[in-house]
Design a protein around this motif. Structure first.
Motif, PDB file in Angstrom:
ATOM      1  N   GLN A  22       0.842  -1.194   0.000  1.00  0.00           N
ATOM      2  CA  GLN A  22       0.000   0.000   0.000  1.00  0.00           C
ATOM      3  C   GLN A  22       0.881   1.250   0.000  1.00  0.00           C
ATOM      4  N   ILE A  23       0.590   2.173  -0.913  1.00  0.00           N
ATOM      5  CA  ILE A  23       1.331   3.437  -0.953  1.00  0.00           C
ATOM      6  C   ILE A  23       0.369   4.613  -0.917  1.00  0.00           C
ATOM      7  N   ARG A  24       0.857   5.736  -0.412  1.00  0.00           N
ATOM      8  CA  ARG A  24       0.112   6.980  -0.462  1.00  0.00           C
ATOM      9  C   ARG A  24       0.978   7.987  -1.209  1.00  0.00           C
ATOM     10  N   LEU A  25       0.459   8.540  -2.299  1.00  0.00           N
ATOM     11  CA  LEU A  25       1.211   9.471  -3.144  1.00  0.00           C
ATOM     12  C   LEU A  25       0.952  10.910  -2.719  1.00  0.00           C
ATOM     13  N   THR A  26       2.021  11.659  -2.509  1.00  0.00           N
ATOM     14  CA  THR A  26       1.901  13.067  -2.139  1.00  0.00           C
ATOM     15  C   THR A  26       2.855  13.899  -2.998  1.00  0.00           C
ATOM     16  N   THR A  27       2.552  15.172  -3.152  1.00  0.00           N
ATOM     17  CA  THR A  27       3.434  16.074  -3.892  1.00  0.00           C
ATOM     18  C   THR A  27       3.324  17.479  -3.343  1.00  0.00           C
ATOM     19  N   LYS A  28       4.379  18.279  -3.518  1.00  0.00           N
ATOM     20  CA  LYS A  28       4.374  19.686  -3.145  1.00  0.00           C
ATOM     21  C   LYS A  28       4.099  20.575  -4.350  1.00  0.00           C
TER      22      LYS A  28
ATOM     23  N   SER B 235      13.498  -0.832  -6.724  1.00  0.00           N
ATOM     24  CA  SER B 235      12.074  -1.137  -6.565  1.00  0.00           C
ATOM     25  C   SER B 235      11.654  -0.795  -5.141  1.00  0.00           C
ATOM     26  N   ILE B 236      10.340  -0.652  -4.946  1.00  0.00           N
ATOM     27  CA  ILE B 236       9.840  -0.375  -3.595  1.00  0.00           C
ATOM     28  C   ILE B 236      10.229  -1.505  -2.657  1.00  0.00           C
ATOM     29  N   ALA B 237      10.091  -2.749  -3.140  1.00  0.00           N
ATOM     30  CA  ALA B 237      10.402  -3.928  -2.318  1.00  0.00           C
ATOM     31  C   ALA B 237      11.857  -3.917  -1.865  1.00  0.00           C
ATOM     32  N   LYS B 238      12.780  -3.622  -2.785  1.00  0.00           N
ATOM     33  CA  LYS B 238      14.202  -3.631  -2.431  1.00  0.00           C
ATOM     34  C   LYS B 238      14.514  -2.511  -1.454  1.00  0.00           C
ATOM     35  N   TYR B 239      13.916  -1.342  -1.670  1.00  0.00           N
ATOM     36  CA  TYR B 239      14.133  -0.227  -0.758  1.00  0.00           C
ATOM     37  C   TYR B 239      13.712  -0.619   0.664  1.00  0.00           C
ATOM     38  N   LEU B 240      12.537  -1.209   0.796  1.00  0.00           N
ATOM     39  CA  LEU B 240      12.039  -1.593   2.114  1.00  0.00           C
ATOM     40  C   LEU B 240      12.891  -2.693   2.731  1.00  0.00           C
ATOM     41  N   ALA B 241      13.295  -3.669   1.906  1.00  0.00           N
ATOM     42  CA  ALA B 241      14.095  -4.789   2.413  1.00  0.00           C
ATOM     43  C   ALA B 241      15.451  -4.319   2.920  1.00  0.00           C
ATOM     44  N   GLU B 242      16.080  -3.400   2.187  1.00  0.00           N
ATOM     45  CA  GLU B 242      17.398  -2.907   2.592  1.00  0.00           C
ATOM     46  C   GLU B 242      17.346  -2.151   3.917  1.00  0.00           C
ATOM     47  N   ARG B 243      16.173  -1.641   4.247  1.00  0.00           N
ATOM     48  CA  ARG B 243      16.029  -0.872   5.488  1.00  0.00           C
ATOM     49  C   ARG B 243      15.228  -1.637   6.544  1.00  0.00           C
ATOM     50  N   HIS B 244      14.979  -2.916   6.260  1.00  0.00           N
ATOM     51  CA  HIS B 244      14.270  -3.796   7.187  1.00  0.00           C
ATOM     52  C   HIS B 244      12.905  -3.221   7.570  1.00  0.00           C
ATOM     53  N   LEU B 245      12.217  -2.697   6.560  1.00  0.00           N
ATOM     54  CA  LEU B 245      10.883  -2.145   6.775  1.00  0.00           C
ATOM     55  C   LEU B 245       9.824  -3.114   6.260  1.00  0.00           C
ATOM     56  N   SER B 246       8.687  -3.129   6.893  1.00  0.00           N
ATOM     57  CA  SER B 246       7.620  -4.066   6.539  1.00  0.00           C
ATOM     58  C   SER B 246       6.843  -3.585   5.311  1.00  0.00           C
ATOM     59  N   THR B 247       6.470  -4.537   4.462  1.00  0.00           N
ATOM     60  CA  THR B 247       5.628  -4.228   3.302  1.00  0.00           C
ATOM     61  C   THR B 247       4.157  -4.135   3.697  1.00  0.00           C
ATOM     62  N   GLU B 248       3.867  -4.421   4.966  1.00  0.00           N
ATOM     63  CA  GLU B 248       2.480  -4.375   5.419  1.00  0.00           C
ATOM     64  C   GLU B 248       2.051  -2.962   5.824  1.00  0.00           C
ATOM     65  N   ASN B 249       3.027  -2.091   6.031  1.00  0.00           N
ATOM     66  CA  ASN B 249       2.690  -0.708   6.402  1.00  0.00           C
ATOM     67  C   ASN B 249       2.483   0.134   5.149  1.00  0.00           C
ATOM     68  N   ILE B 250       1.709   1.200   5.306  1.00  0.00           N
ATOM     69  CA  ILE B 250       1.503   2.130   4.195  1.00  0.00           C
ATOM     70  C   ILE B 250       2.798   2.918   3.971  1.00  0.00           C
ATOM     71  N   VAL B 251       3.268   2.942   2.724  1.00  0.00           N
ATOM     72  CA  VAL B 251       4.492   3.664   2.378  1.00  0.00           C
ATOM     73  C   VAL B 251       4.106   5.003   1.755  1.00  0.00           C
ATOM     74  N   VAL B 252       4.546   6.078   2.374  1.00  0.00           N
ATOM     75  CA  VAL B 252       4.280   7.421   1.838  1.00  0.00           C
ATOM     76  C   VAL B 252       5.368   7.753   0.825  1.00  0.00           C
ATOM     77  N   ILE B 253       4.950   8.032  -0.410  1.00  0.00           N
ATOM     78  CA  ILE B 253       5.894   8.330  -1.482  1.00  0.00           C
ATOM     79  C   ILE B 253       5.608   9.726  -2.025  1.00  0.00           C
ATOM     80  N   GLU B 254       6.605  10.582  -1.935  1.00  0.00           N
ATOM     81  CA  GLU B 254       6.491  11.930  -2.488  1.00  0.00           C
ATOM     82  C   GLU B 254       7.003  11.917  -3.921  1.00  0.00           C
ATOM     83  N   TYR B 255       6.340  12.652  -4.807  1.00  0.00           N
ATOM     84  CA  TYR B 255       6.799  12.702  -6.199  1.00  0.00           C
ATOM     85  C   TYR B 255       6.885  14.146  -6.684  1.00  0.00           C
ATOM     86  N   MET B 256       7.745  14.372  -7.677  1.00  0.00           N
ATOM     87  CA  MET B 256       7.914  15.701  -8.273  1.00  0.00           C
ATOM     88  C   MET B 256       8.426  15.524  -9.689  1.00  0.00           C
ATOM     89  N   GLU B 257       8.220  16.551 -10.478  1.00  0.00           N
ATOM     90  CA  GLU B 257       8.643  16.505 -11.869  1.00  0.00           C
ATOM     91  C   GLU B 257      10.163  16.367 -11.955  1.00  0.00           C
TER      92      GLU B 257
END
Length: 418
Positions: A8-14, A64-86
């Motif tokens: 689960q991801i939540r997309l945010t932007t400024k 990938s999102i999975a590799k990023y989370l795995a490298e930081r020992h973060l759970s894939t069950e939590n909502i991941v907040v992802i910020e995006y910009m041009e």
């Protein structure tokens, strides 16, 4: 076939024009930047595809999102907040202007490009590649230049060199006018920087000192003291008055290689040199207010008033970021690695808290986003050493042993402004 893992991801932007509903959505955990970019474009239903960059916890996503989370020992069950910009598009080379000798310094202002060279000359170029003015007067290599618009609307040019003097010019008509020159250093001047208002400027030298000069004509006392000296000259090129009065800052041991003003506080100056130190100075009080030490020589210094950070280039090929507000005497906030030889010049992007460029003896110019682990783009310029870079008005200027001023278009810098 096993079911593909989702997250689960939540997309945010400024950037309001690109905002989408921030409700959590399920996506494949294998998604990388390009897949996420496609997702955002589909959600926005854009007529023209826009490339985006993505950040998780302030770091640009390069896997990938999975590799990023795995490298930081973060759970894939939590909502991941992802910020995006041009995304910032790759810099495009616009032009190259040939010189007669090595280029030691570059500076841009509007559509003007200023260079200092080892042939002792300062040159002002326009967008068409025409050398509009060649300023003569220095008797040795010009090591530093700067340019700005004074209160009367005239271009003012500053230069300094190995002949131990700084010169200030004003362009008011067909020919530049030398207003005055500054004498006082006992060894070659390595760098020069001008305050945002052009009210004063600083020079730093191999003599271990920094001098602060007011951008005004010499006083009557100075002028009188130099009358005899001027009369002894057989020939004076574009003669100006001689200025000798300056505020002296002492503390470095060995050559001072670079200096930069704090644009928000014009009485604050930063410096770096052969003694491995980065220093902060209060020029009104004439005191060294902060000293940070590292294990390598400091070759280049630039300050960003957007991030509040000092960027420095070093002889170990690293770029280091420092927070002058920190009371820790070491406290390197971040090191950027990628260059293979000395980093001779650094320049923050205008209106950017995250993006800077660098030039190196490895012959490359690199663009960095401090939220990414490596350089974002590398411009290969050949095997010759790069001595100077400047990021101004959406363009990167570079110069060095190739005797070529190179100009790159950098675009809108949306990525760095978010």
């Amino acid at each position: 076939m096993s079911k593909q893992e989702q997250v689960q991801i939540r997309l945010t932007t400024k950037q309001p024009k690109y905002s989408v509903n921030d409700a959590p959505i399920l996506v494949p955990s294998t998604l990388k930047r390009y897949g996420l970019s496609e997702l955002v474009n589909n959600l926005l239903d854009l007529d023209t595809h826009v490339p985006f960059e993505f950040l998780i916890d302030g770091e640009i996503l390069r896997t990938s999102i999975a590799k990023y989370l795995a490298e930081r020992h973060l759970s894939t069950e939590n909502i991941v907040v992802i910020e995006y910009m041009e995304s910032m598009l790759p810099p495009q080379k616009l032009a190259s202007f040939q010189h007669d000798d090595w280029i030691s310094s570059v500076k841009g202002y509007a559509n003007n490009y200023l260079t200092g060279s080892y042939d002792n000359n300062v040159r002002l170029w326009n967008d068409s590649g025409e050398c509009v003015y060649t300023l003569t007067g220095h008797k040795d290599a010009v090591k530093a230049v700067d340019i700005g618009l004074n209160q009367d609307g005239f271009l003012t040019i500053f230069s300094a060199g190995m002949d131990r003097k700084a010169m200030v010019w004003q362009i008011t008509g067909d020919e530049p006018n030398l207003l005055y020159e500054c004498n006082g250093h006992s060894d070659g001047i390595q760098c020069l920087t001008v305050s945002k208002s052009l009210s004063h400027f600083a020079t730093a030298s191999n003599d271990s000192t920094i001098r602060i000069w007011s951008n005004s004509a010499p006083t009557e006392d100075e002028a009188s003291a130099n009358v005899a000296h001027t009369k002894k000259k057989k020939r004076v090129e574009n003669a100006g008055q001689i200025k000798t009065s300056a505020t002296l800052l002492e503390g470095h041991i060995g050559a001072v290689n670079d200096i930069a003003f704090n644009e928000d506080q014009p009485n604050i100056l930063y410096s770096g040199g052969w003694d491995h130190s980065i220093r902060s100075w209060d020029i009104d009080q004439q005191v060294n207010t902060m000293t940070k030490n590292c294990e390598k020589v400091v070759l280049a210094v630039d300050y960003s008033n957007y991030s509040g950070l000092i960027a420095t280039g070093h002889t170990d090929s690293d770029i280091r970021l420092w927070d002058p507000r920190s009371e820790d005497g070491v406290n390197v906030k971040l090191s950027l690695r990628g260059h293979q030889k000395w980093v001779s010049s650094v320049s923050w992007a205008p209106q950017s808290a995250y993006t800077l460029c660098s030039g190196s003896y490895d012959g490359t110019v690199r663009v960095w986003d401090i939220r990414s682990k490596g350089s974002v783009y590398t411009m290969e310029e050949g095997q010759e050493k790069m001595f100077a870079v400047d990021w101004c008005d959406g363009r990167i200027l570079s110069g060095g042993e190739s005797q070529m001023l190179s100009i790159f278009e950098t675009g809108s810098l949306s990525l760095s402004q978010s």
